[in-house]
Design a protein around this motif. Sequence first.
Motif, PDB file in Angstrom:
ATOM      1  N   HIS A  37      21.944  50.587 101.335  1.00 34.75           N
ATOM      2  CA  HIS A  37      22.304  49.699 102.442  1.00 34.75           C
ATOM      3  C   HIS A  37      23.147  48.522 101.948  1.00 34.75           C
ATOM      4  N   ARG A  40      26.643  49.841 101.361  1.00 33.50           N
ATOM      5  CA  ARG A  40      27.313  50.142 102.632  1.00 33.50           C
ATOM      6  C   ARG A  40      27.785  48.865 103.327  1.00 33.50           C
ATOM      7  N   ILE A  73      25.904  56.664 100.427  1.00 30.46           N
ATOM      8  CA  ILE A  73      25.872  55.716 101.552  1.00 30.46           C
ATOM      9  C   ILE A  73      26.223  56.394 102.871  1.00 30.46           C
ATOM     10  N   ILE A  76      22.747  57.955 104.362  1.00 29.75           N
ATOM     11  CA  ILE A  76      21.573  57.108 104.593  1.00 29.75           C
ATOM     12  C   ILE A  76      20.894  57.576 105.872  1.00 29.75           C
TER      13      ILE A  76
END
Length: 80
Positions: A37, A40, A73, A76
């Motif tokens: 996260h 990203r 990413i 996710i």
Amino acid sequence: MDFPWAEAATLVRMPAAQNNDEASELLFEGTLLVMAHKVRAMKPIERRHLKISLPNRLVRPHTFKDDSLTALIEDIPFTV
């Protein structure tokens, strides 16, 4: 791919011209999901020379960088 989202991970920045882990800068520590996260949320230019490592993992995957970091990413999950 079934990523080990709950495993401990580190996010490091590697020097541009080196692959030497000793010269890398530790940015964050947490679970693989939290590190993904964080990456990203960064701008693409800020993602240069990043690597996520799973220091306690002895089998693949144990590091993510370049294309494998992008794949991480992109994959996710909404919930883990």
